[in-house]
Design a protein around this motif. Sequence first.
Motif, PDB file in Angstrom:
ATOM      1  N   ILE A 411     -15.739  -9.914  -5.076  1.00 53.30           N
ATOM      2  CA  ILE A 411     -14.910  -8.718  -4.901  1.00 53.30           C
ATOM      3  C   ILE A 411     -13.468  -9.198  -4.896  1.00 53.30           C
ATOM      4  O   ILE A 411     -13.087 -10.022  -4.070  1.00 53.30           O
ATOM      5  CB  ILE A 411     -15.225  -7.997  -3.572  1.00 53.30           C
ATOM      6  N   GLN A 413      -9.103  -8.862  -4.940  1.00 57.40           N
ATOM      7  CA  GLN A 413      -8.099  -8.245  -4.067  1.00 57.40           C
ATOM      8  C   GLN A 413      -7.659  -6.876  -4.573  1.00 57.40           C
ATOM      9  O   GLN A 413      -7.573  -5.928  -3.812  1.00 57.40           O
ATOM     10  CB  GLN A 413      -6.875  -9.157  -3.946  1.00 57.40           C
ATOM     11  N   PRO A 415      -8.479  -3.723  -6.516  1.00 54.90           N
ATOM     12  CA  PRO A 415      -9.593  -3.005  -7.139  1.00 54.90           C
ATOM     13  C   PRO A 415      -9.189  -2.289  -8.424  1.00 54.90           C
ATOM     14  O   PRO A 415     -10.005  -2.118  -9.323  1.00 54.90           O
ATOM     15  CB  PRO A 415     -10.028  -2.012  -6.059  1.00 54.90           C
ATOM     16  N   SER A 418      -9.462  -4.542 -11.253  1.00 50.53           N
ATOM     17  CA  SER A 418     -10.839  -4.981 -11.458  1.00 50.53           C
ATOM     18  C   SER A 418     -11.669  -3.956 -12.221  1.00 50.53           C
ATOM     19  O   SER A 418     -12.761  -4.270 -12.679  1.00 50.53           O
ATOM     20  CB  SER A 418     -11.517  -5.250 -10.107  1.00 50.53           C
ATOM     21  N   GLN A 475     -11.895   0.231  -3.706  1.00 50.21           N
ATOM     22  CA  GLN A 475     -12.497  -1.001  -3.203  1.00 50.21           C
ATOM     23  C   GLN A 475     -13.979  -0.783  -2.883  1.00 50.21           C
ATOM     24  O   GLN A 475     -14.806  -1.681  -3.084  1.00 50.21           O
ATOM     25  CB  GLN A 475     -11.735  -1.497  -1.972  1.00 50.21           C
ATOM     26  N   CYS A 478     -15.827  -1.124  -6.078  1.00 49.78           N
ATOM     27  CA  CYS A 478     -16.001  -2.544  -6.436  1.00 49.78           C
ATOM     28  C   CYS A 478     -17.120  -3.190  -5.611  1.00 49.78           C
ATOM     29  O   CYS A 478     -17.866  -4.037  -6.121  1.00 49.78           O
ATOM     30  CB  CYS A 478     -14.694  -3.304  -6.243  1.00 49.78           C
ATOM     31  N   ALA A 492     -15.612 -12.612  -1.210  1.00 52.61           N
ATOM     32  CA  ALA A 492     -14.631 -11.534  -1.008  1.00 52.61           C
ATOM     33  C   ALA A 492     -13.244 -12.163  -1.017  1.00 52.61           C
ATOM     34  O   ALA A 492     -12.797 -12.733  -0.020  1.00 52.61           O
ATOM     35  CB  ALA A 492     -14.896 -10.817   0.312  1.00 52.61           C
ATOM     36  N   ASP A 493     -12.568 -12.087  -2.170  1.00 49.05           N
ATOM     37  CA  ASP A 493     -11.284 -12.781  -2.362  1.00 49.05           C
ATOM     38  C   ASP A 493     -10.134 -11.843  -2.002  1.00 49.05           C
ATOM     39  O   ASP A 493      -9.710 -11.030  -2.833  1.00 49.05           O
ATOM     40  CB  ASP A 493     -11.168 -13.261  -3.809  1.00 49.05           C
ATOM     41  N   SER A 495     -10.158  -9.244  -0.282  1.00 51.11           N
ATOM     42  CA  SER A 495     -10.672  -7.938  -0.708  1.00 51.11           C
ATOM     43  C   SER A 495     -10.129  -6.772   0.105  1.00 51.11           C
ATOM     44  O   SER A 495     -10.293  -5.614  -0.297  1.00 51.11           O
ATOM     45  CB  SER A 495     -12.206  -7.935  -0.631  1.00 51.11           C
TER      46      SER A 495
END
Length: 629
Positions: A411, A413, A415, A418, A475, A478, A492-493, A495
């Motif tokens: 996941i 940072q 969203p 992403s 988020q 994601c 979870a980077d 996130s």
Amino acid sequence: MANAQRISDQVSGAAVTQASPVLSVQNLTTSFMREGEWRQVVRNVSFDVAPKETVAIVGESGSGKSVTALSIMRLIPQSNGRIEGVIKLGGTNLLTLPEKQMQAVRGNDVAMIFQEPMTSLNPVLTIGFQISEALIWHRGMSRSEAEAETVRLLEKVRIPAAKSRFHEYPHRFSGGMRQRVMIAMALACKPKLLIADEPTTALDVTIQAQILQLIKQLQEEEDMSVLFITHDMGVVAEIADRTVVMYNGQAVEAGQTEDIFAAPANPYTMALLSAVPKLGSMGGHDRPMRFPIVDKTTGESNVPVETPDTVKAAERPILEVANLTTRFDITSGLFGKVSGRVHAVENVSFSLHAGETLALVGESGCGKSTTGRSILRLIEPNSGTVVVDGEDLSKLGKRELRDMRKRMQIIFQDPFASLNPRMSVGAAIAEPLLAHGLVSSSKASERVADLLTQVGLLPDMASRFPHEFSGGQRQRICIARALALEPKLIVADESVSALDVSVKAQVINLMLDLQARMGLAYLFISHDIAVVERVSHRVAVMYLGEIVEIGPRASVFANPTHPYTKRLISAVPIPDPARRHEKREVTNDEIKSPVRAPDYVPPARQYREVSPGHVVQIWGEEWEARPAS
């Protein structure tokens, strides 16, 4: 300001003081033209800023904080914006001034620093030239006088070797140093009022502490008033004399910061304060704990409880990392000769069990995200082994690695970055299911509806596109996409780093609930120490690509041993206004560069066990020469 100088706080939020306010905002209303009609985004906001006082405007994204600041500076575009009300600066209504006179006010009487300094600084001009330009324009200095004054200003904001850095470009400065340059530029013409719009949001916790301390010191030295805009209640407690809370374009509560923290009157303020993680609040709790959620309209709150014990420590770890090393070559010259290497991850080892959260913490550039991506082989490591669910990833070919990705997900940072903006969220969630052949096209919509429900969204939202959702909802989407393949490991980077405080609490609660229900293992990468304390079972602290301390969360936070760990923890803002005037030792050091010569050989590191499972790297003279905090 002393209590004798304050008589009372009015309902509007205006402070009546013995001295006339530097800034007086009365019934400010700002509207934008949308679809042929004026829509108000700030409504009837009133407050004063007294001499030498710091007033914080706090609220979540979309509350109208930044629009209020831009309205005061009259930076709202006249083509589609309209400002009404009264904005008095020293008795002069700024809204009645011609634009030419307003240009003289900006910088001279009121200065503003923005959240992201790189968007405010010209990348093709040196920082010395940019500050000198303001001095020549506003104060009529000669070029030589302006350059001498610029060096003095850079020294004033604690930039090391200011004279030698005068001719450097913005990209050569770290984020914290660029923000210092922006503060120097704002101070160039000795303004009466400094407006700071989210000046620390994008910064690491140690850099944030430096900037907050710097603003307080400069305020004392220059006798400035400060209007500080933020969504972080911990920062508010650290810096503000008075606070104005904004929600949906209106000021819903205002008063002394101490009073608001002690007894918030508005449900929205209660919700903001309840979602603020307090460092040290996890004493006596061994497992992660959900955040309390306060209803923004009624003020009703649930009682936070510890998550159930789902860590399967007796089984083989889901993730085993041994001696992981990732470096990036720096090439130069016509033939691309290697002139240096970035030692992003250096000899990192740890394990992670099912149902467990291991937090990886450290400042930007320490190697946290590279570690996460190297584990998933989104970046190919140079050496080391990564074993996921018993399989060594380094030995897998492309086909086998593709199948292995069903068990491990990430996941990111941001969203919005992403998600494909041209793809509905339902299609985005279904894509991995269809790519791996796990469901048919006819069954995909049912699975998508189930996943959206799991993350607290409605099934009929599947047909919408990413831009139709808030940041917190994106988020959640994601997270739903990451869960689609039923992984055992999720990286979870950062996130939740980009989310508002109450949305952050909701997303973290969701992640904890999913972990308890599905036995997920989280590698939780973050620079937010207070959040890490709340969500993790174990903590690993990274510095310059190496883990310098690792152990159970309770042990690391109760007994931080490495000087860098102590420095990180001591820099966390304390959401307690009573401690605002306490002096904290904050180092002005920048994080060192991980770039090394091509022939550099890292020294062999030694570790010692502080307590069961709590291991710390034995540090050398470089840490003995400076304070830990």
